[in-house]
Design an enzyme around this catalytic site. Structure first.
Site, short mmCIF file in Angstrom:
data_model
loop_
_atom_site.label_atom_id
_atom_site.label_comp_id
_atom_site.label_asym_id
_atom_site.label_seq_id
_atom_site.Cartn_x
_atom_site.Cartn_y
_atom_site.Cartn_z
N SER A 33 33.95 43.36 48.59
CA SER A 33 34.98 42.53 49.23
C SER A 33 35.44 43.16 50.54
O SER A 33 34.63 43.35 51.45
CB SER A 33 36.14 42.32 48.25
N GLU A 43 31.59 31.85 44.23
CA GLU A 43 32.63 32.49 45.03
C GLU A 43 33.13 31.60 46.16
O GLU A 43 32.34 30.92 46.82
CB GLU A 43 32.09 33.77 45.68
N HIS A 88 33.97 35.95 42.50
CA HIS A 88 34.17 37.03 43.47
C HIS A 88 34.22 38.40 42.79
O HIS A 88 34.89 38.58 41.78
CB HIS A 88 35.45 36.78 44.25
#
Length: 306
Positions: free
Chosen positions: A144, A239, A269
């Site tokens: 991320s 996602e 995610h």
């Protein structure tokens, strides 16, 4: 929990977020996130160190090759996450790659805004060099926000004409802080971990009022990606950040980077965080480990220990 039960994890995430009302401060959110992601930490050798003033943690699987290292940068929107929340992911990555992992506890917003996290990651990289690790003995990996930090770090090194790491892995990278991708709409109902509105708030918190969301060290889709080392980008098909990963990979490829885009069907995610609890997470880390071995040990990918 069945190691293929994504719905149970999704329900847990939603329940956690439901309790984050106005009365819950950022410190408590961080604590709860760490407990949710890693309620039981796997047993593995660890060592806390200070790397040029930045708190870091070595994570070493049994028999790993300590001559090679993975600089690991955790995700969490630049506001939550730590070497504690990502302990199990780093442990699994060390085992899969056969390398020692150095997790970086970079400074978080809102206490420390952009570019504090970037500065800390660069400081940790420089510390690794001072410990005798040549750039070709090191890979960069992050999830991320951490995936974007890894890309930003490499562009800084390239622009300073400094040697680059052997390769990099970006798991579900948050590459566009303006959240332009169509997947923010198409996957909104399928991704329990984050949503466009949440990410836009996090971006403003990270950048501050005067920050530029198109700064290439913040939104790496706007960065010059030429002359970067081989890159593996992993992303889940469910996602909201799916298009971030696709756009990053496409731009890297257009600019001459050897990039592999790996899409995982039905995954949300940063699903890799749930290693040991989700079969696909374990498989994705195995894939990342094989990629890292290939580039860190190009002549002997089977050798793990000295």
């Amino acid at each position: 929990m069945d190691r293929n039960d994504t719905s149970a994890i999704a329900d847990g995430v939603r329940q956690l977020y439901a309790g984050w009302g106005k009365g819950v401060g950022i410190a408590e959110m961080r604590r709860q996130w760490e407990h949710f992601v890693a309620p039981k930490r796997v047993t593995i050798a660890t060592e806390d160190v200070e790397a040029n003033g930045v708190r870091c943690r070595w994570v070493r699987a049994s028999g790993c090759d300590t001559r090679h290292a993975i600089l690991f940068l955790h995700g969490g929107g630049y506001q939550i996450g730590s070497v504690d929340s990502h302990h199990n992911l780093m442990a699994a990555l060390s085992a899969a790659s056969g390398c020692a992992v150095l997790g970086v506890d970079y400074r978080l917003a809102p206490e420390h805004r952009f570019p504090a996290a970037v500065d800390d990651v660069l400081a940790a990289w420089q510390w690794l060099a001072s410990q005798g690790f040549a750039p070709g003995q090191v890979a960069v990996c992050g999830d991320s926000a951490g995936g974007a930090l890894g890309i930003a770090l490499m562009t800084i090194l390239r622009d300073k004409s400094l040697p680059l790491p052997a390769c990099a892995v970006a798991m579900s990278p948050w590459a566009d802080l303006e959240a332009h991708g169509d997947s923010f709409r198409s996957n909104a109902e399928h991704d329990p971990v984050t949503q466009r509105e949440v990410l836009l708030v996090m971006a403003r918190t990270y950048l501050g009022r005067s920050g530029d969301p198109r700064d290439p060290l913040a939104s790496v889709v706007h960065a010059n990606l030429s002359r970067l080392p081989p890159l593996l980008v992993q992303v889940g098909s469910n996602e909201v950040l799916l298009d971030d990963a696709r756009q990053l990979a496409a731009r890297a490829q257009e600019q001459g980077c050897a990039v592999t885009l790996s899409e995982w069907d039905g995954m949300f995610h940063v699903f890799q965080l749930f290693t040991g609890r989700l079969r696909q997470a374990d498989a994705a880390i195995t894939e990342a480990g094989a990629f890292l071995r290939t580039h860190l040990h190009p002549r002997d990918t089977d050798r793990i220990s000295r």
